[in-house]
Design a protein around this motif. Structure first.
Motif, short mmCIF file in Angstrom:
data_model
loop_
_atom_site.label_atom_id
_atom_site.label_comp_id
_atom_site.label_asym_id
_atom_site.label_seq_id
_atom_site.Cartn_x
_atom_site.Cartn_y
_atom_site.Cartn_z
N ILE A 22 0.82 -1.08 -0.22
CA ILE A 22 -0.17 -0.14 0.32
C ILE A 22 1.15 1.50 -0.16
N THR A 23 1.86 1.41 1.15
CA THR A 23 2.57 2.25 0.90
C THR A 23 3.02 2.53 -0.70
N CYS A 24 3.77 2.13 -1.14
CA CYS A 24 4.50 2.08 -2.69
C CYS A 24 3.37 2.49 -3.60
N ALA A 25 2.50 1.92 -3.79
CA ALA A 25 1.19 2.33 -4.43
C ALA A 25 0.30 3.88 -3.81
N ILE A 26 0.81 3.60 -2.85
CA ILE A 26 0.21 5.28 -2.13
C ILE A 26 1.31 6.54 -3.38
N ALA A 27 2.25 5.91 -3.14
CA ALA A 27 4.06 6.79 -3.40
C ALA A 27 3.88 7.25 -5.01
N HIS A 28 3.27 6.09 -5.26
CA HIS A 28 3.60 5.61 -7.07
C HIS A 28 2.06 6.97 -7.37
N ARG A 29 1.08 6.82 -6.63
CA ARG A 29 0.29 8.10 -7.41
C ARG A 29 0.55 9.39 -6.75
N MET A 30 1.39 9.54 -5.64
CA MET A 30 2.30 10.68 -5.14
C MET A 30 3.01 10.98 -6.53
N SER A 31 3.39 10.20 -7.80
CA SER A 31 4.62 10.36 -8.97
C SER A 31 6.04 9.93 -7.73
N TRP A 32 6.16 9.53 -6.71
CA TRP A 32 7.21 9.36 -5.96
C TRP A 32 7.54 7.84 -6.27
N SER A 33 7.75 7.32 -7.93
CA SER A 33 8.16 5.98 -8.09
C SER A 33 9.26 5.91 -8.26
N SER A 34 10.39 6.26 -8.00
CA SER A 34 11.22 5.28 -8.03
C SER A 34 11.90 4.47 -6.96
N ALA A 35 13.36 4.02 -7.15
CA ALA A 35 13.27 2.41 -7.10
C ALA A 35 13.40 2.85 -6.32
N PRO A 36 14.01 3.48 -5.18
CA PRO A 36 14.75 3.92 -3.87
C PRO A 36 13.65 3.95 -2.98
N THR A 37 12.66 4.87 -3.60
CA THR A 37 11.66 5.27 -2.81
C THR A 37 11.19 4.09 -2.17
N PHE A 38 10.91 3.33 -3.66
CA PHE A 38 10.56 1.73 -3.31
C PHE A 38 10.81 1.37 -2.69
N LEU A 39 12.00 0.77 -1.93
CA LEU A 39 12.89 0.30 -1.47
C LEU A 39 13.05 0.37 -0.09
N LYS A 40 12.87 2.09 0.42
CA LYS A 40 12.56 2.72 1.43
C LYS A 40 11.68 2.50 2.70
N LEU A 41 10.47 2.27 1.83
CA LEU A 41 9.53 2.34 2.50
C LEU A 41 8.83 0.39 2.47
N THR A 42 9.38 -0.40 1.93
CA THR A 42 9.28 -2.00 2.39
C THR A 42 9.64 -1.76 2.78
N VAL A 43 11.61 -1.40 3.24
CA VAL A 43 12.34 -1.98 4.36
C VAL A 43 11.49 -1.61 5.41
N ALA A 44 10.92 -0.49 5.41
CA ALA A 44 10.61 0.40 7.01
C ALA A 44 9.31 -0.40 7.03
N SER A 45 9.00 -1.26 6.26
CA SER A 45 6.61 -1.94 7.07
C SER A 45 7.25 -3.39 7.15
N PHE A 46 8.24 -3.58 6.70
CA PHE A 46 9.71 -5.35 7.25
C PHE A 46 9.53 -5.03 8.39
N LEU A 47 10.01 -3.34 8.34
CA LEU A 47 10.96 -3.45 10.43
C LEU A 47 10.07 -2.88 11.42
N HIS A 48 9.28 -2.34 10.92
CA HIS A 48 7.89 -1.16 11.66
C HIS A 48 7.81 -1.93 13.06
N ASP A 49 7.30 -3.28 12.92
CA ASP A 49 6.77 -3.80 14.24
C ASP A 49 7.80 -5.42 14.88
N LEU A 50 9.06 -5.25 14.01
CA LEU A 50 9.76 -6.76 13.84
C LEU A 50 9.75 -6.12 15.59
N ASN A 51 10.04 -6.07 16.66
CA ASN A 51 10.63 -5.64 17.71
C ASN A 51 9.36 -6.09 18.48
#
Length: 454
Positions: free
Chosen positions: A287-316
């Motif tokens: 969802i974060t990457c899809a919203i970023a795409h709607r915002m025209s923030w579709s670069s590979a580094p942006t998708f990478l940041k959002l995906t890593v953040a999603s995987f880490l945010h509740d990890l502990n």
């Protein structure tokens, strides 16, 4: 293995010794009084694999001791049908206590067979620090660790339930895990790297395969996030875990592609039973990457940041139940949480951000997204109470995406009529909440994205 046989009747004791001998159980210690039995168990509980008592309705002190010891000392009690055991139910503690009718050796042999099969009689003392536990609710039984599988009987006491050398099938473990009290199984800490290596091989194969379906990618991603969560919660964010997390991120980004569509993602959202943290994290990445795409923030580094953040945010966070909570004020004793739970939840954005800082060769700002994922535009969030203009743009995307995901999951029954109406309701409800700065731009982009008519 040591078996205590508590019986004041000589012929009865010899009969049970003979039955145990028929099962190749030779190490039997005869005890001729209840009091001696109590004293022996209290002094030697760590060395006792099984206690057997011929109970004739006298003192219940020994029975209560069996219950208080729980699974540390599996126990078999022979009793006449007239003997009343109701008072023992007042002790609210799970125990391996079998009560059999006296004079039925076949029942006794059946119980002994079961204990031998489960490895209970071969239990050994071993430090808890030598093992890690695996939640069975989220375990993919087809991706078992290449290791022996243990059951924890008590503090520093384990039995080997499934031996790797026997080539046990996933169905064997799945059948065991369906029983009450089987929330966790255990593997030795020194076998974790072998488990990780197996997962790396599978991910490398999928990353090199040009024909992997999105469904297959999602399944493997959730399984690996479960493994990462199991290991991180006990061993920390080790280099092996980091490598597995990075490859899992790469598989997710491969499945998402360069233009993820919010409408498609919302339509397919489904929470997997027993896998809240991993399932929620994967859907949040999409969802974060899809919203970023709607915002025209579709670069590979942006998708990478959002995906890593999603995987880490509740990890502990240690449990799925705690991860489901959204507000600090809900982490109360009345809701079944402890003060430690409250402190852990309040600090988890800070701890998760530290995981991000430990990861090598990542774009900057991932730690900021994770640190701010529970902030709110009006300053009511935590851990720092930031206002909208103090929250980073990608953290704003993350916050809205998390809110949208939770809204859809809470109203999943309404999704049958199409996601468009549900999305429109969300945007209408949140218009005042997200009315300033980047938050408003995000809401406007979602409203004008063509997703409303679905």
């Amino acid at each position: 293995m040591k078996v205590l046989l508590i019986d004041d009747d000589g012929p009865s004791m010899q009969s049970h010794i003979d039955l145990l001998s028929s099962k190749q159980i030779k190490s039997v210690a005869p005890i001729r009084s209840i009091q001696e039995g109590i004293e022996t168990i209290e002094a030697q509980a760590d060395t006792v694999s099984l206690a057997i008592c011929n109970y004739r309705g006298g003192s219940t002190a020994l029975m209560k001791l069996f219950l208080q010891l729980g699974t540390a000392v599996p126990s078999v009690v022979f009793a006449d049908e007239k003997v009343k055991m109701d008072q023992l139910s007042l002790i609210q503690r799970e125990a391996k206590l079998e009560i059999l009718e006296r004079g039925k050796p076949s029942d006794f042999l059946r119980i002994v067979d079961l204990m031998q099969e489960e490895g209970v009689l071969e239990s050994r003392l071993a430090p808890d620090a030598d093992f890690i536990k695996i939640r069975t609710a989220g375990l993919n039984f087809k991706q078992l660790p290449p290791a022996d599988i243990y059951i924890r009987l008590a503090t520093n006491r384990y039995c080997r339930r499934f031996k790797q050398e026997d080539g046990f099938e996933p169905s064997d473990l799945e059948a065991y895990c369906g029983k009450p009290g089987s929330e966790f199984v255990y593997i030795r800490r020194d076998t974790v790297d072998g488990w990780m290596a197996n997962q790396h091989k599978e991910l490398d194969s999928l990353l090199g395969d040009g024909h992997v379906s999105n469904d297959q990618s999602r399944k493997v991603t959730e399984d690996n996030l479960e493994i990462v969560h199991n290991v991180v919660s006990q061993l920390g964010f080790t280099p092996k875990v980091e490598e597995l997390a990075k490859k899992t991120v790469a598989l997710t980004l491969k499945a998402l592609g360069s233009s993820p569509q919010l409408s498609d993602i919302l339509r397919k959202m489904q929470m997997q039973d027993g896998k809240y943290i991993s399932s929620h994290s994967l859907m949040l990445a999409e969802i974060t990457c899809a919203i970023a795409h709607r915002m025209s923030w579709s670069s590979a580094p942006t998708f990478l940041k959002l995906t890593v953040a999603s995987f880490l945010h509740d990890l502990n966070l240690p449990t799925n139940r705690l991860a489901k909570m959204k507000r600090l004020e809900d982490i109360t004793e009345a809701n079944g949480f402890s003060i430690t739970d409250f402190q852990t939840f309040k600090a988890h954005p800070i701890a998760a951000a530290e995981y991000a800082r430990q990861m090598r060769q990542l774009p900057a700002d991932v730690d900021t997204i994770v640190l701010q994922h529970h902030e709110q535009p009006d300053g009511s969030g935590f851990p720092r109470g930031l206002y909208h203009h103090q929250i980073s743009p990608l953290a704003c995307v993350f916050i809205v995406a998390q809110d949208l995901l939770d809204f859809f999951l809470a109203n999943s029954a309404l999704k049958e009529g199409g996601t468009g109406g549900l999305l429109a309701t969300f945007l209408s409800d949140r218009e005042a909440t997200y009315s300033a700065g980047t938050f408003k731009k995000i809401i406007d982009s979602m409203r004008g994205g063509g997703d409303m008519g679905l």
